[in-house]
Each structure stands twice: as structure tokens, then as C-alpha cells.
Write a protein that holds these residues in place. Structure first.
Motif, PDB file in Angstrom:
ATOM      1  N   CYS A  57      -8.627 -47.389 -19.232  1.00 26.16           N
ATOM      2  CA  CYS A  57      -8.453 -49.131 -19.322  1.00 26.16           C
ATOM      3  C   CYS A  57      -7.746 -49.731 -17.689  1.00 26.16           C
ATOM      4  CB  CYS A  57      -8.580 -49.283 -20.589  1.00 26.16           C
ATOM      5  SG  CYS A  57      -9.264 -49.314 -21.578  1.00 26.16           S
ATOM      6  N   GLY A  58      -8.535 -50.479 -17.230  1.00 28.75           N
ATOM      7  CA  GLY A  58      -7.237 -51.389 -16.166  1.00 28.75           C
ATOM      8  C   GLY A  58      -6.854 -50.597 -15.271  1.00 28.75           C
ATOM      9  N   THR A  59      -5.929 -50.484 -14.871  1.00 24.79           N
ATOM     10  CA  THR A  59      -5.428 -49.514 -13.576  1.00 24.79           C
ATOM     11  C   THR A  59      -5.559 -48.438 -13.774  1.00 24.79           C
ATOM     12  OG1 THR A  59      -3.939 -51.373 -13.099  1.00 24.79           O
ATOM     13  CG2 THR A  59      -3.774 -48.679 -12.838  1.00 24.79           C
ATOM     14  N   SER A  60      -5.037 -47.402 -14.875  1.00 25.64           N
ATOM     15  CA  SER A  60      -6.140 -45.767 -15.473  1.00 25.64           C
ATOM     16  C   SER A  60      -7.195 -45.533 -15.482  1.00 25.64           C
ATOM     17  CB  SER A  60      -6.016 -45.453 -16.297  1.00 25.64           C
ATOM     18  OG  SER A  60      -4.457 -45.465 -16.662  1.00 25.64           O
ATOM     19  N   TYR A  61      -8.775 -47.371 -15.034  1.00 25.86           N
ATOM     20  CA  TYR A  61      -9.396 -46.506 -15.194  1.00 25.86           C
ATOM     21  C   TYR A  61     -10.039 -46.949 -12.868  1.00 25.86           C
ATOM     22  CZ  TYR A  61     -14.657 -48.439 -14.276  1.00 25.86           C
ATOM     23  OH  TYR A  61     -15.534 -48.598 -13.957  1.00 25.86           O
ATOM     24  N   ILE A 103      -7.437 -41.299 -19.124  1.00 28.95           N
ATOM     25  CA  ILE A 103      -6.380 -41.433 -18.725  1.00 28.95           C
ATOM     26  C   ILE A 103      -5.569 -42.380 -19.162  1.00 28.95           C
ATOM     27  CG2 ILE A 103      -4.980 -41.994 -15.835  1.00 28.95           C
ATOM     28  CD1 ILE A 103      -8.015 -40.615 -15.169  1.00 28.95           C
ATOM     29  N   SER A 104      -4.242 -42.615 -19.199  1.00 26.53           N
ATOM     30  CA  SER A 104      -3.611 -43.269 -20.257  1.00 26.53           C
ATOM     31  C   SER A 104      -2.131 -43.250 -19.903  1.00 26.53           C
ATOM     32  CB  SER A 104      -3.759 -43.207 -21.443  1.00 26.53           C
ATOM     33  OG  SER A 104      -2.980 -44.833 -22.573  1.00 26.53           O
ATOM     34  N   GLN A 105      -1.072 -44.239 -18.788  1.00 26.50           N
ATOM     35  CA  GLN A 105      -0.182 -44.544 -18.811  1.00 26.50           C
ATOM     36  C   GLN A 105       0.405 -43.751 -20.783  1.00 26.50           C
ATOM     37  OE1 GLN A 105       3.966 -45.444 -18.532  1.00 26.50           O
ATOM     38  NE2 GLN A 105       2.882 -47.315 -19.273  1.00 26.50           N
ATOM     39  N   SER A 106       0.374 -45.072 -21.027  1.00 33.33           N
ATOM     40  CA  SER A 106       1.481 -45.177 -22.162  1.00 33.33           C
ATOM     41  C   SER A 106       1.155 -43.534 -23.213  1.00 33.33           C
ATOM     42  CB  SER A 106       1.071 -46.316 -22.900  1.00 33.33           C
ATOM     43  OG  SER A 106      -0.334 -46.480 -23.684  1.00 33.33           O
ATOM     44  N   GLY A 107      -0.536 -43.494 -23.056  1.00 33.07           N
ATOM     45  CA  GLY A 107      -0.532 -42.947 -24.053  1.00 33.07           C
ATOM     46  C   GLY A 107      -1.135 -43.465 -25.267  1.00 33.07           C
ATOM     47  N   GLU A 108      -0.708 -44.771 -25.715  1.00 35.98           N
ATOM     48  CA  GLU A 108      -0.736 -45.335 -27.322  1.00 35.98           C
ATOM     49  C   GLU A 108      -2.289 -46.374 -27.264  1.00 35.98           C
ATOM     50  OE1 GLU A 108       0.465 -44.524 -30.032  1.00 35.98           O
ATOM     51  OE2 GLU A 108       1.775 -42.914 -28.803  1.00 35.98           O
ATOM     52  N   THR A 109      -2.887 -46.546 -25.405  1.00 32.53           N
ATOM     53  CA  THR A 109      -3.677 -47.381 -25.804  1.00 32.53           C
ATOM     54  C   THR A 109      -5.000 -46.951 -26.628  1.00 32.53           C
ATOM     55  OG1 THR A 109      -3.609 -48.280 -23.212  1.00 32.53           O
ATOM     56  CG2 THR A 109      -5.300 -48.230 -23.703  1.00 32.53           C
ATOM     57  N   LEU A 110      -5.458 -48.259 -27.672  1.00 33.23           N
ATOM     58  CA  LEU A 110      -6.526 -48.323 -28.468  1.00 33.23           C
ATOM     59  C   LEU A 110      -8.022 -47.885 -28.303  1.00 33.23           C
ATOM     60  CD1 LEU A 110      -6.526 -48.614 -32.105  1.00 33.23           C
ATOM     61  CD2 LEU A 110      -7.810 -50.510 -31.106  1.00 33.23           C
ATOM     62  N   GLY A 155       7.527 -52.737 -15.832  1.00 30.35           N
ATOM     63  CA  GLY A 155       6.222 -53.233 -15.199  1.00 30.35           C
ATOM     64  C   GLY A 155       5.252 -53.659 -16.122  1.00 30.35           C
ATOM     65  N   VAL A 156       4.873 -54.429 -16.235  1.00 31.87           N
ATOM     66  CA  VAL A 156       3.663 -54.735 -17.394  1.00 31.87           C
ATOM     67  C   VAL A 156       2.541 -54.213 -16.942  1.00 31.87           C
ATOM     68  CG1 VAL A 156       1.679 -55.805 -18.323  1.00 31.87           C
ATOM     69  CG2 VAL A 156       4.354 -56.103 -19.341  1.00 31.87           C
ATOM     70  N   ALA A 157       2.635 -54.454 -15.096  1.00 36.57           N
ATOM     71  CA  ALA A 157       1.715 -54.341 -14.275  1.00 36.57           C
ATOM     72  C   ALA A 157       1.809 -52.404 -13.504  1.00 36.57           C
ATOM     73  CB  ALA A 157       1.885 -55.084 -12.610  1.00 36.57           C
ATOM     74  N   SER A 158       1.087 -52.207 -14.041  1.00 37.85           N
ATOM     75  CA  SER A 158       1.020 -50.903 -13.525  1.00 37.85           C
ATOM     76  C   SER A 158       1.572 -50.202 -12.426  1.00 37.85           C
ATOM     77  CB  SER A 158      -0.280 -49.747 -13.894  1.00 37.85           C
ATOM     78  OG  SER A 158       0.163 -48.358 -14.523  1.00 37.85           O
ATOM     79  N   THR A 159       2.668 -49.233 -11.076  1.00 41.55           N
ATOM     80  CA  THR A 159       2.246 -48.972 -10.504  1.00 41.55           C
ATOM     81  C   THR A 159       2.490 -47.680  -9.488  1.00 41.55           C
ATOM     82  OG1 THR A 159       5.004 -49.551 -10.157  1.00 41.55           O
ATOM     83  CG2 THR A 159       2.726 -51.114  -9.426  1.00 41.55           C
ATOM     84  N   LEU A 242      -6.691 -57.118  -9.400  1.00 36.37           N
ATOM     85  CA  LEU A 242      -6.073 -56.420 -10.530  1.00 36.37           C
ATOM     86  C   LEU A 242      -4.314 -57.198 -10.455  1.00 36.37           C
ATOM     87  CD1 LEU A 242      -6.270 -56.162 -13.670  1.00 36.37           C
ATOM     88  CD2 LEU A 242      -5.765 -53.892 -13.160  1.00 36.37           C
ATOM     89  N   LYS A 243      -4.044 -56.353  -9.124  1.00 40.23           N
ATOM     90  CA  LYS A 243      -2.733 -56.913  -9.442  1.00 40.23           C
ATOM     91  C   LYS A 243      -1.869 -58.067  -9.288  1.00 40.23           C
ATOM     92  CE  LYS A 243      -1.150 -53.789 -11.131  1.00 40.23           C
ATOM     93  NZ  LYS A 243      -1.757 -52.279 -11.521  1.00 40.23           N
ATOM     94  N   LEU A 244      -2.559 -58.587  -7.972  1.00 39.96           N
ATOM     95  CA  LEU A 244      -2.621 -59.408  -7.643  1.00 39.96           C
ATOM     96  C   LEU A 244      -2.782 -61.134  -8.677  1.00 39.96           C
ATOM     97  CD1 LEU A 244      -2.067 -61.128  -4.988  1.00 39.96           C
ATOM     98  CD2 LEU A 244      -4.379 -61.993  -4.434  1.00 39.96           C
ATOM     99  N   LYS A 245      -3.794 -60.560  -9.546  1.00 37.74           N
ATOM    100  CA  LYS A 245      -4.339 -62.012 -10.253  1.00 37.74           C
ATOM    101  C   LYS A 245      -3.295 -61.293 -12.018  1.00 37.74           C
ATOM    102  CE  LYS A 245      -8.667 -59.803 -11.216  1.00 37.74           C
ATOM    103  NZ  LYS A 245      -9.878 -59.615 -11.468  1.00 37.74           N
ATOM    104  N   GLU A 246      -3.190 -59.961 -11.720  1.00 35.25           N
ATOM    105  CA  GLU A 246      -2.221 -60.299 -13.164  1.00 35.25           C
ATOM    106  C   GLU A 246      -0.623 -60.769 -13.226  1.00 35.25           C
ATOM    107  OE1 GLU A 246      -1.755 -55.521 -13.632  1.00 35.25           O
ATOM    108  OE2 GLU A 246      -1.541 -56.350 -15.571  1.00 35.25           O
ATOM    109  N   ILE A 247      -0.276 -60.466 -11.576  1.00 39.32           N
ATOM    110  CA  ILE A 247       1.461 -60.754 -12.098  1.00 39.32           C
ATOM    111  C   ILE A 247       1.490 -62.832 -11.248  1.00 39.32           C
ATOM    112  CG2 ILE A 247       2.602 -59.356 -11.955  1.00 39.32           C
ATOM    113  CD1 ILE A 247       2.951 -58.714  -8.886  1.00 39.32           C
TER     114      ILE A 247
HETATM  115  O1  M6R Z   1      -1.229 -47.402 -21.447  1.00 41.44           O
HETATM  116  P1  M6R Z   1      -2.942 -47.177 -20.287  1.00 41.44           P
HETATM  117  O2  M6R Z   1      -3.164 -46.556 -18.762  1.00 41.44           O
HETATM  118  O3  M6R Z   1      -3.654 -47.084 -20.875  1.00 41.44           O
HETATM  119  O4  M6R Z   1      -2.830 -48.749 -19.951  1.00 41.44           O
HETATM  120  C1  M6R Z   1      -4.016 -49.420 -19.432  1.00 41.44           C
HETATM  121  C2  M6R Z   1      -4.241 -50.397 -18.901  1.00 41.44           C
HETATM  122  O5  M6R Z   1      -3.786 -51.535 -19.991  1.00 41.44           O
HETATM  123  C3  M6R Z   1      -3.293 -50.962 -17.855  1.00 41.44           C
HETATM  124  O6  M6R Z   1      -3.416 -49.747 -17.041  1.00 41.44           O
HETATM  125  C4  M6R Z   1      -3.114 -52.110 -17.657  1.00 41.44           C
HETATM  126  O7  M6R Z   1      -4.106 -52.362 -16.749  1.00 41.44           O
HETATM  127  C5  M6R Z   1      -2.154 -52.690 -16.864  1.00 41.44           C
HETATM  128  N1  M6R Z   1      -1.335 -53.853 -16.573  1.00 41.44           N
HETATM  129  C6  M6R Z   1      -2.232 -52.838 -15.117  1.00 41.44           C
HETATM  130  O8  M6R Z   1      -1.364 -52.912 -14.717  1.00 41.44           O
END
Ligand code: M6R
Length: 366
Positions: A57-61, A103-110, A155-159, A242-247
Motif C-alpha cells: 500500500c501507499g509508498t510501499s506500493y 512490502i510494509s514498513q510497519s509490518g502491521e498494515t491490515l 514521520g507519517v510520511a515515509s522517506t 503523494l509526499k506533496l499531498k500528504e504533508i
Molecule cells: O507500513 P506500510 O509500509 O505498510 O504502510 C503503507 C502506507 O500506509 C504508507 O506507505 C503511507 O502511504 C505513507 N504515509 C506514505 O508516506
């Protein structure tokens, strides 16, 4: 905790050379690409796969979308990339010989977790997780795992999670190619060398921050922005939007530059800033001719390119250059300027950069 930085996002952007160096450390210690980097018995899981299915999802996508170019070009295997929240509700034709990569930064995305469960229910048992948080739910549910070593991302915005995911996906690509006999010793040495030089190239891109800050004042008052890229830099355009929109809450959209004339060109006028990611690769000339179309409609252009691309400034065309084109890893280097642009535009607008409205760091609900 923030040191010299104003926000976690800025700190995390600047941590990327270190995060990337840490993420490739295992490859370097190992002296090359091998299945064991992905866990015990990885060889038997990876050896005879017939394709790759990426779910995120999101940036990971967007990391997955970038990796598709590498996987298809370097391994010769087909690769599909799906948004996890769509895949899980789609009637999918599954081939159990395809490797499912979440692919998931947090490993918890439902949504990503549920997509993985659905893939397993369809008979996929070759599963690999790329994750930044050890022992989180998604790697626990996967047979193989590669941990990015970005460190905690606040930061909520993934970098830094994004660029380290890309490094992990490139490592996976090279490993699969080697197992399939598609990567000879000289090519492997070349790719290792590119990875070794990557933290330095990313640092060079970070050094562009003062120039990018200079652009942010022009962005801050805008309502909309368009991001263009081609090939493996199209996902970087998506990520920049996406980064520009988010923040910053500026509405931004990304298109592959060749699609402009099929619709979005109608939006372009002097009020629409257009950000172009135009590295010195085989598509550069195509991008140049696509953006003539923008200039002809009075759109102001902000171009990120490489010093060796001969991309000149002209009226309404502003250019920032990385020192040189780095080849196949170029999307990682070009991710940096779009992160910085979003950050500085948000700063100029005075938004809550680390905690943008309506968003959570880890999305554990549907
Ligand atoms: O933890 P995840 O990588 O699964 O999260 C996926 C998205 O929720 C996440 O990348 C989101 O799009 C970020 N806020 C983007 O900056």
C-alpha cells in the motif's frame, strides 16, 4: 532527539545514506547476492519461481512499482504489482510458482496482511516480506524476510523506509537473477559496486537541499501540481506527488510523461507547476519532447535531472542537477529531491509535517 533538524521527517530524509549503508551491510559482508540473505531455506523457495507478485500500500506500493522494472529487466521473470486493498477483493488467477512479496514498513498494515492471507488461501506458499520492524505481523506470516535497517521511522510520511525498501528489492532482484543464471560474475560485481556507491550518491542529492528550498516558495501558494516521469522514474513521480499531498495538502497528480497528451495536458496553464524527473537515461529525449508540450501551454517547470544530461534552463524552466546519472539505481537517488521539495513546500505552508491531518503512521484498520 531531533538534533539539528526541525522535524522527524527532515531528520529521516537526512538519515538515508546511513540507512541505506546499514541495509546493504549484510550483502557486502556476504561478498555478493545469495539466497541466505532472505532466511534459512530461501534457496528452495526462490530457485525455481516463475514470476513475482508484489503486494503493498501507499509508498510501499510505489517501491513495488519501481522494482517491477528491475525484476523484469534483470531476472527475465514477469512481475505483477497490486495495491493490497484491491488485490484482496479481486478474483485472482494464482500461480503457486510465483513468489509473493509483501512490502510494509510497519509490518502491521491490515490491508497488506489480508492480501497476504488471501494469496496463501489461493495456494501461494512462497512468501517473502520486506519490512522495517522486526517480528511484526507480516514478516511473522511470511516464509522469507528481508529487514530494511532504516531504524524507527516517526514521520507519517515515509522517506528512509522507501529508499531502503528499494535497496532490498534490488538485492532480491539480483539474487533471483543469480539463482537463475541470469547474472554473471562481472554483472554481479557491477551491481555490488553501484550499491556500495549509493550512500554517497544519496548524500550528493541531499546536498541539493538549499536549491530545493529556493523553489519551495513558488510551490507554497499553489493549489495543484503535476509530477511527470518515465520508465522506472514514473513511480518516483507518483511518490513525489503523494509526499506533496500528504504533508503540504497541495493537490498533486503524477503521470508518465507520454500520457500528457491523452488528457492531463488540458490542466496545464501558468498556474500549474509541473515537476519533471528527467535523469540522463534512455528515455531522456522522449521526456524532453513531452515537456515541450507543457512549455507551449505556459506551464512552469521544475526539472530534476543529472549534470551529464545537457538539460538547459530557459524561461519558465528551472533545473536542479544531481552530480551524475547512477544507472539502474537512479530512482533511489531521484527519490531524495522530491522528498525535500514536499518537505520544504509544507514548511512554507506551515502544516504539521510529522503528523499530517487525517493520517496515521500505521494503518491497522480497513
Ligand atoms: O507500513 P506500510 O509500509 O505498510 O504502510 C503503507 C502506507 O500506509 C504508507 O506507505 C503511507 O502511504 C505513507 N504515509 C506514505 O508516506
Amino acid at each position: 532527539e531531533l538534533g539539528p533538524y526541525r522535524h522527524f521527517m527532515q531528520k529521516e530524509i537526512h538519515e538515508q545514506p546511513r540507512a541505506i549503508a546499514d541495509t546493504i551491510e549484510a550483502v557486502m559482508d556476504n561478498g555478493g547476492f545469495s539466497a541466505e540473505l532472505f532466511g534459512d531455506n530461501a534457496q528452495s523457495v526462490l530457485a525455481d519461481i516463475e514470476g513475482v507478485q508484489i503486494l503493498a500500500c501507499g509508498t510501499s506500493y510505489y517501491a513495488g512499482l519501481t522494482a517491477r522494472y528491475w525484476i523484469e529487466a534483470i531476472t527475465g521473470l514477469p512481475c505483477a504489482v497490486d495495491i493490497a486493498s484491491e488485490y484482496r477483493y479481486r478474483r485472482v488467477v494464482a500461480n503457486p510458482k510465483h513468489l509473493v512479496v509483501t512490502i510494509s514498513q510497519s509490518g502491521e498494515t491490515l490491508d497488506t496482511m489480508e492480501a497476504l492471507k488471501y494469496a496463501k488461501s489461493l495456494g501461494h506458499d512462497r512468501t517473502l516480506s520486506i519490512c522495517n520492524v522486526p517480528e511484526s505481523a507480516i514478516p511473522r506470516a511470511s516464509r522469507l524476510v528481508y529487514y530494511t535497517r532504516a531504524g524507527a521511522e516517526i514521520g507519517v510520511a515515509s522517506t528512509k523506509a522507501f529508499t531502503t525498501q528499494l535497496v532490498a528489492l534490488f538485492t532480491l532482484t539480483c539474487t533471483i537473477a543469480k539463482l537463475r543464471g541470469q547474472l554473471d560474475a562481472a554483472q554481479e560485481a557491477d551491481h555490488l559496486d553501484s550499491l556500495r556507491q549509493l550512500p554517497g550518491s544519496v548524500q550528493h542529492a541531499l546536498n541539493l537541499e538549499p536549491q530545493i528550498t529556493g523553489w519551495s516558495d513558488r510551490f507554497a501558494p499553489k493549489q495543484h501540481a503535476l509530477f511527470l516521469g518515465r520508465g522506472m522514474h514514473y513511480p518516483i513521480a507518483l511518490e513525489g506527488a503523494l509526499k506533496l499531498k500528504e504533508i503540504s495538502y497541495i493537490h498533486a497528480e503524477a503521470y508518465p510523461a507520454g500520457e500528457l497528451k491523452h488528457g492531463p495536458l488540458a490542466l496545464v496553464d501558468s498556474e500549474m507547476p509541473v515537476v519533471v524527473i528527467a535523469p540522463n537515461d534512455s528515455l531522456l529525449e522522449k521526456v524532453k519532447s513531452n515537456i515541450q508540450e507543457v512549455r507551449a501551454r505556459g506551464g512552469e517547470m521544475f526539472v530534476f535531472t543529472d549534470a551529464d544530461s545537457q538539460f538547459g534552463e530557459s524561461e519558465g524552466v528551472h533545473v536542479i542537477r544531481t552530480p551524475r546519472h547512477v544507472g539502474v539505481l537512479s530512482p533511489i537517488v531521484h527519490a531524495i529531491p522530491v522528498q525535500l521539495l514536499a518537505y520544504h513546500a509544507a514548511l512554507a505552508r506551515g502544516t504539521d509535517v510529522d503528523k499530517p491531518r487525517n493520517l496515521a503512521k500505521s494503518v491497522t484498520v480497513e
